[in-house]
Design an enzyme around this catalytic site. Structure first.
Site, PDB file in Angstrom:
ATOM      1  N   LYS A 182      20.839  48.608 -20.127  1.00 55.69           N
ATOM      2  CA  LYS A 182      22.096  47.874 -20.312  1.00 55.69           C
ATOM      3  C   LYS A 182      22.171  47.197 -21.666  1.00 55.69           C
ATOM      4  CE  LYS A 182      21.083  45.317 -16.798  1.00 55.69           C
ATOM      5  NZ  LYS A 182      20.021  46.010 -16.099  1.00 55.69           N
ATOM      6  N   GLN A 242      19.514  42.834 -13.966  1.00 54.52           N
ATOM      7  CA  GLN A 242      18.979  43.712 -12.928  1.00 54.52           C
ATOM      8  C   GLN A 242      19.954  44.862 -12.617  1.00 54.52           C
ATOM      9  OE1 GLN A 242      18.651  40.042 -11.960  1.00 54.52           O
ATOM     10  NE2 GLN A 242      16.892  40.207 -13.279  1.00 54.52           N
ATOM     11  N   ASP A 283      16.742  48.084 -15.328  1.00 52.38           N
ATOM     12  CA  ASP A 283      16.092  48.804 -16.432  1.00 52.38           C
ATOM     13  C   ASP A 283      16.831  50.072 -16.819  1.00 52.38           C
ATOM     14  OD1 ASP A 283      14.024  46.888 -16.303  1.00 52.38           O
ATOM     15  OD2 ASP A 283      13.136  48.006 -14.647  1.00 52.38           O
ATOM     16  N   GLY A 317      14.759  41.192 -19.128  1.00 53.79           N
ATOM     17  CA  GLY A 317      14.197  41.179 -20.479  1.00 53.79           C
ATOM     18  C   GLY A 317      14.637  42.366 -21.297  1.00 53.79           C
ATOM     19  N   HIS A 318      15.014  42.096 -22.527  1.00 49.00           N
ATOM     20  CA  HIS A 318      15.369  43.172 -23.457  1.00 49.00           C
ATOM     21  C   HIS A 318      14.444  43.081 -24.650  1.00 49.00           C
ATOM     22  CE1 HIS A 318      19.030  43.620 -21.307  1.00 49.00           C
ATOM     23  NE2 HIS A 318      19.581  42.524 -21.756  1.00 49.00           N
TER      24      HIS A 318
HETATM   25  P1  IMP Z   1      12.521  38.777  -8.621  1.00 47.45           P
HETATM   26  O1  IMP Z   1      13.865  39.001  -9.236  1.00 47.45           O
HETATM   27  O2  IMP Z   1      11.469  38.384  -9.617  1.00 47.45           O
HETATM   28  O3  IMP Z   1      12.580  37.853  -7.432  1.00 47.45           O
HETATM   29  O4  IMP Z   1      12.021  40.193  -8.048  1.00 47.45           O
HETATM   30  C1  IMP Z   1      12.678  40.830  -6.952  1.00 47.45           C
HETATM   31  C2  IMP Z   1      12.724  42.336  -7.143  1.00 47.45           C
HETATM   32  O5  IMP Z   1      13.607  42.634  -8.225  1.00 47.45           O
HETATM   33  C3  IMP Z   1      11.378  42.966  -7.521  1.00 47.45           C
HETATM   34  O6  IMP Z   1      11.306  44.252  -6.957  1.00 47.45           O
HETATM   35  C4  IMP Z   1      11.465  43.062  -9.046  1.00 47.45           C
HETATM   36  O7  IMP Z   1      10.617  44.075  -9.551  1.00 47.45           O
HETATM   37  C5  IMP Z   1      12.932  43.395  -9.219  1.00 47.45           C
HETATM   38  N1  IMP Z   1      13.452  42.981 -10.540  1.00 47.45           N
HETATM   39  C6  IMP Z   1      13.739  41.738 -10.949  1.00 47.45           C
HETATM   40  N2  IMP Z   1      14.202  41.746 -12.199  1.00 47.45           N
HETATM   41  C7  IMP Z   1      14.229  43.027 -12.596  1.00 47.45           C
HETATM   42  C8  IMP Z   1      14.642  43.679 -13.796  1.00 47.45           C
HETATM   43  O8  IMP Z   1      15.116  43.077 -14.762  1.00 47.45           O
HETATM   44  N3  IMP Z   1      14.518  45.037 -13.814  1.00 47.45           N
HETATM   45  C9  IMP Z   1      14.045  45.732 -12.743  1.00 47.45           C
HETATM   46  N4  IMP Z   1      13.659  45.161 -11.606  1.00 47.45           N
HETATM   47  C10 IMP Z   1      13.742  43.829 -11.530  1.00 47.45           C
END
Ligand code: IMP
Length: 387
Positions: free
Chosen positions: A15, A188, A12, A39-40
């Site tokens: 990017k 991420q 977040d 997500g954007h």
């Molecule tokens: P997962 O990717 O859904 O398995 O989540 C694993 C961890 O990564 C969790 O703490 C989520 O909140 C974090 N996470 C996954 N995708 C994002 C993102 O796009 N931005 C911020 N945190 C993310």
């Protein structure tokens, strides 16, 4: 020339914004990892849309966008994104390519993830899909083409089918050889990397620069520039260590000013001061050679702005990330804040003196040039410091 654009911290970082600016000069925009956990939010004409899979670069008419094999795809979301873009008149013909080798998130993966596995996942089935891939029992997009599917999956697959490419690597490598300019967009943030992040509070893919090569099937020798994006403060969603986390009124004020709510899950993001040892570590493992600092405007109006410069860990002061970051106590450097609205600033020299000092401190500490600062949500709200 190929560049990687990645988030340096917990995701977040903004990017999408940097990818959008860089896409103006790019021929190819490639997403290499993750799935619908990213997500954007984008503005297309008068409509706000959220893209979780297709790179935001698709909105420039001249780019070609790739979803490479390192990704995990949710058929219904991808089909929906394709339809939304088509309805908005975005031409996808010979502009969108999806690797047949990318793995598919199945309903059972979403069910397994529905409890969030105790670490606060986005519950999109991303972790279980990657686990199945590692267990060698997962299905790739190409595997579905000859399989009997439910009517709903068939409908979605039919929408995606025209964009499926046997193997993105051949095409990407051939374009790179011909001198086309590519952006590899990492989802991420680096501190959520499955190997190098704050395990087990991480996502299930490689989010660092190296992940671009494994996810897309290209050589590291193609990469000329690695742009690391960091916010001027820090946020995190989900559980996991966050030494500089703040709460109370100050956190609420920052969360409100920065609109810090997840674009996928709408969860309020955890808020903290910028953690420079974490940022420095991240730039080291990424080989970052240019930084983009986002949301500096959000820090306007605070009496004091802080950054973490070291930790106290086992009674010792250190700037090395400890094994257990959850018990590291931050040691701060404090800066006087600034009150001016800086959203209209386009030159470093027009920034308030205190904001300038803050930016220069970050640059000196990390030892990497800051090439771009975003000061507002508009496309042009940028201080461009490099070419
Ligand atoms: P997962 O990717 O859904 O398995 O989540 C694993 C961890 O990564 C969790 O703490 C989520 O909140 C974090 N996470 C996954 N995708 C994002 C993102 O796009 N931005 C911020 N945190 C993310």
């Amino acid at each position: 020339m190929s560049i990687i654009i990645l988030g340096e911290c917990f995701g977040d970082e903004g990017k999408g914004r940097v990818v959008d600016v860089a896409s103006e000069l790019a021929d190819l925009v490639v997403r290499v990892n993750g799935g619908t956990n990213a997500g954007h939010t984008l503005q297309v004409k008068d409509t706000k849309i959220i893209l979780r899979l297709i790179p935001s670069g698709i909105l420039w008419e001249h780019t070609r966008c790739y979803l490479a094999q390192g990704m995990v795809l949710d058929l219904s979301v991808l089909a929906q994104e394709i339809k939304t873009l088509q309805d908005l008149g975005v031409d996808l013909e010979r502009r969108l390519y999806v690797s047949a080798n990318a793995h598919v998130i199945l309903s059972e993966h979403k069910e397994q993830d529905s409890g969030g596995s105790g670490i606060g996942t986005t519950k999109k089935g991303v972790g279980p899909c990657y686990a199945a891939k590692m267990n060698r029992v997962s299905l790739r997009l190409g595997d579905l083409l000859n399989k009997k599917l439910s009517p709903k999956d068939t409908e979605n697959l039919n929408i995606i089918k025209p964009y499926i490419l046997n193997n993105c690597s051949y095409v990407l490598n051939s374009h790179l050889k011909n001198g086309e300019r590519a952006i590899f967009e990492m989802a991420q943030g680096s501190c959520l990397d499955v190997d190098h992040g704050t395990y087990p509070y991480v996502t299930s893919s490689n989010t660092i620069a190296g992940g671009a090569c494994t996810g897309a099937g290209i050589s590291p020798l193609h990469i000329k520039l690695i742009i690391g994006v960091t916010k001027a403060y820090l946020t995190r969603v989900g559980d996991g260590p966050f030494p500089t986390e703040i709460d109370g009124d100050l956190a609420n004020q920052l969360r409100g000013a920065g609109n810090e709510y997840g674009s996928v899950t709408k969860r309020p993001r955890r808020i903290g001061w910028l953690d420079l040892p974490l940022l420095k570590y991240s730039t080291m493992i990424n080989g970052t050679n240019l930084l983009a600092l986002t949301k500096l405007d959000v820090l306007s109006g605070f009496d004091e702005v802080k950054v973490c410069t070291a930790y106290e860990y086992n009674d010792v002061e250190t700037d090395i990330l400890p094994f257990d970051l959850s018990v590291a106590k931050p040691i701060y450097e404090s800066f006087p804040g600034w009150n001016e609205d800086i959203t209209g600033v386009r030159n470093m020299r027009d920034l308030p003196e205190n904001a300038k000092k803050y930016v220069e401190f970050i640059e000196d500490f990390v030892g990497i040039e800051i090439g771009m600062i975003s000061v507002g949500p508009e496309r042009e709200s940028i201080i461009d410091l490099s070419d």
